[in-house]
Scaffold this motif. Sequence first.
Motif, PDB file in Angstrom:
ATOM      1  N   ASP A  58      16.673 -43.681 -23.652  1.00 30.57           N
ATOM      2  CA  ASP A  58      17.005 -42.578 -22.746  1.00 30.57           C
ATOM      3  C   ASP A  58      16.422 -42.809 -21.356  1.00 30.57           C
ATOM      4  O   ASP A  58      17.067 -42.527 -20.342  1.00 30.57           O
ATOM      5  CB  ASP A  58      16.484 -41.254 -23.304  1.00 30.57           C
ATOM      6  CG  ASP A  58      17.300 -40.760 -24.489  1.00 30.57           C
ATOM      7  OD1 ASP A  58      18.407 -41.282 -24.704  1.00 30.57           O
ATOM      8  OD2 ASP A  58      16.812 -39.854 -25.194  1.00 30.57           O
ATOM      9  N   ARG A  59      15.193 -43.311 -21.311  1.00 28.15           N
ATOM     10  CA  ARG A  59      14.558 -43.575 -20.017  1.00 28.15           C
ATOM     11  C   ARG A  59      15.316 -44.667 -19.268  1.00 28.15           C
ATOM     12  O   ARG A  59      15.538 -44.558 -18.061  1.00 28.15           O
ATOM     13  CB  ARG A  59      13.104 -43.989 -20.236  1.00 28.15           C
ATOM     14  CG  ARG A  59      12.346 -44.437 -19.002  1.00 28.15           C
ATOM     15  CD  ARG A  59      12.048 -43.317 -18.061  1.00 28.15           C
ATOM     16  NE  ARG A  59      11.206 -43.793 -16.939  1.00 28.15           N
ATOM     17  CZ  ARG A  59      10.994 -43.110 -15.829  1.00 28.15           C
ATOM     18  NH1 ARG A  59      11.531 -41.906 -15.668  1.00 28.15           N
ATOM     19  NH2 ARG A  59      10.244 -43.596 -14.869  1.00 28.15           N
ATOM     20  N   ILE A  86      16.351 -55.034 -28.284  1.00 30.24           N
ATOM     21  CA  ILE A  86      17.377 -54.664 -29.253  1.00 30.24           C
ATOM     22  C   ILE A  86      17.417 -53.152 -29.476  1.00 30.24           C
ATOM     23  O   ILE A  86      18.493 -52.536 -29.492  1.00 30.24           O
ATOM     24  CB  ILE A  86      17.124 -55.383 -30.595  1.00 30.24           C
ATOM     25  CG1 ILE A  86      17.245 -56.904 -30.409  1.00 30.24           C
ATOM     26  CG2 ILE A  86      18.080 -54.887 -31.673  1.00 30.24           C
ATOM     27  CD1 ILE A  86      16.774 -57.710 -31.592  1.00 30.24           C
ATOM     28  N   ASP A  87      16.247 -52.551 -29.630  1.00 29.74           N
ATOM     29  CA  ASP A  87      16.171 -51.155 -30.056  1.00 29.74           C
ATOM     30  C   ASP A  87      16.232 -50.147 -28.914  1.00 29.74           C
ATOM     31  O   ASP A  87      16.641 -48.993 -29.127  1.00 29.74           O
ATOM     32  CB  ASP A  87      14.877 -50.913 -30.845  1.00 29.74           C
ATOM     33  CG  ASP A  87      14.822 -51.713 -32.139  1.00 29.74           C
ATOM     34  OD1 ASP A  87      15.895 -52.115 -32.639  1.00 29.74           O
ATOM     35  OD2 ASP A  87      13.702 -51.948 -32.642  1.00 29.74           O
ATOM     36  N   GLU A  88      15.800 -50.533 -27.714  1.00 27.93           N
ATOM     37  CA  GLU A  88      15.705 -49.563 -26.631  1.00 27.93           C
ATOM     38  C   GLU A  88      16.480 -49.969 -25.369  1.00 27.93           C
ATOM     39  O   GLU A  88      17.298 -49.203 -24.856  1.00 27.93           O
ATOM     40  CB  GLU A  88      14.223 -49.325 -26.255  1.00 27.93           C
ATOM     41  CG  GLU A  88      13.332 -48.900 -27.422  1.00 27.93           C
ATOM     42  CD  GLU A  88      13.680 -47.531 -27.992  1.00 27.93           C
ATOM     43  OE1 GLU A  88      14.452 -46.787 -27.350  1.00 27.93           O
ATOM     44  OE2 GLU A  88      13.180 -47.212 -29.089  1.00 27.93           O
ATOM     45  N   ILE A  89      16.235 -51.191 -24.871  1.00 29.62           N
ATOM     46  CA  ILE A  89      16.785 -51.544 -23.561  1.00 29.62           C
ATOM     47  C   ILE A  89      18.294 -51.725 -23.625  1.00 29.62           C
ATOM     48  O   ILE A  89      19.037 -51.138 -22.827  1.00 29.62           O
ATOM     49  CB  ILE A  89      16.088 -52.804 -23.002  1.00 29.62           C
ATOM     50  CG1 ILE A  89      14.578 -52.580 -22.915  1.00 29.62           C
ATOM     51  CG2 ILE A  89      16.653 -53.123 -21.614  1.00 29.62           C
ATOM     52  CD1 ILE A  89      13.788 -53.816 -22.514  1.00 29.62           C
ATOM     53  N   GLY A 140      20.121 -48.463 -24.032  1.00 31.29           N
ATOM     54  CA  GLY A 140      20.054 -47.709 -22.783  1.00 31.29           C
ATOM     55  C   GLY A 140      21.038 -48.229 -21.760  1.00 31.29           C
ATOM     56  O   GLY A 140      21.691 -47.449 -21.039  1.00 31.29           O
ATOM     57  N   VAL A 141      21.168 -49.547 -21.675  1.00 31.83           N
ATOM     58  CA  VAL A 141      22.131 -50.159 -20.763  1.00 31.83           C
ATOM     59  C   VAL A 141      23.559 -49.809 -21.185  1.00 31.83           C
ATOM     60  O   VAL A 141      24.409 -49.466 -20.354  1.00 31.83           O
ATOM     61  CB  VAL A 141      21.930 -51.687 -20.719  1.00 31.83           C
ATOM     62  CG1 VAL A 141      23.089 -52.372 -19.995  1.00 31.83           C
ATOM     63  CG2 VAL A 141      20.605 -52.040 -20.056  1.00 31.83           C
ATOM     64  N   GLY A 195      22.677 -56.334 -18.818  1.00 29.97           N
ATOM     65  CA  GLY A 195      21.341 -56.671 -19.267  1.00 29.97           C
ATOM     66  C   GLY A 195      21.109 -56.232 -20.700  1.00 29.97           C
ATOM     67  O   GLY A 195      22.003 -55.680 -21.347  1.00 29.97           O
ATOM     68  N   PRO A 196      19.915 -56.492 -21.204  1.00 33.22           N
ATOM     69  CA  PRO A 196      18.783 -57.066 -20.473  1.00 33.22           C
ATOM     70  C   PRO A 196      18.875 -58.580 -20.330  1.00 33.22           C
ATOM     71  O   PRO A 196      19.454 -59.259 -21.166  1.00 33.22           O
ATOM     72  CB  PRO A 196      17.586 -56.682 -21.356  1.00 33.22           C
ATOM     73  CG  PRO A 196      18.158 -56.593 -22.748  1.00 33.22           C
ATOM     74  CD  PRO A 196      19.541 -56.064 -22.580  1.00 33.22           C
TER      75      PRO A 196
END
Length: 331
Positions: free
Chosen positions: A179-180, A222-225, A228-229, A241-242
């Motif tokens: 989310d961030r 894998i789990d966050e970035i 989010g992208v 990205g990433p």
Amino acid sequence: MSEAHRPTLALTLGDPSGIGGELAAKLLASGEPQRLADILVVATREELDRAAAQAGVEVDVADAPGDGRPVLRDPGRPGPLPTVTGRVDRECGVWTKAALEYAVGLAQAGEVDGICFMPLNKAALHEAGMHAEDELRWFADLMAYTGPTSEINVLPKLWTARITSHIPMAEVADRITADRVTEIVAMFEEMLRDSGIEAPRVGVAALNPHNGENGIFGRHEIDEIAPGVAAARAEGIDVQGPFSADTIFLKGRDGHFDGIVTMYHDQGQIAMKLLGFDGGVTIQGGLPVPITTPAHGTAFEIVGKGVADTNSAQNAFRIGATIAARRLARA
């Protein structure tokens, strides 16, 4: 720029012990800011006169609006103008903090559309009572603003934002969430558009070495970035990205991105300062009004020598005025 969209900016002179006053005086004497915006100079007459004398220029200001000259606005600070130069001083921090508070008040009252402040000193501000983790958080608290924010650093052909900023490295990984990533990418893309880039291209850096190497070196990619992208891309943003942090700035340097989102402070700052320190600008990104400043510090070692370069100050004012004007046009 139409007169209807001509912004008004507050200009503060920064720490009285540093080069901020000299920069502001040279900037005003050049006449360039006056072509971009109406200006409220947040300073006392004594402060501005001393700055002009240090810079070796004459600055023509008015006490009230009406003839196009910058208007002097005394913020009513307690105590006399500090006389120390070239070192950290609590009273200089008090003086600086009061001017910034006054400028924010002007913005909240709708009297200005943006703020450009000359270099300040974090240690002096801390001694004066500014205890937020950085100026951006302090500005957000003053404005009671709870939306996404990020310090944005600008070179002529590349911008950066970051997911985390002035926090210990031990806390960085836990602060990186999908989310961030999405909200910072969206805020960053909007800032790029407001600066005049019509179709921004954004790249996002990885956290771990080799982009995590498919989870071998960590799963944040894998789990966050990456999620989010993907969410930001689903909102119509041109974001990729990433990418490994040790290669993404090569892509930026070669023109593949207009802006790069990094995961932590030095991941972007080291690269940007190697790419080009002169002329850099810092934007307090995400706030209700644009707030800009030169990317360099107070340069205590050259105060009063007449050699302070205005390149970053000019860029900071220009970017702030451009963003403010485009927001006025959009409104």
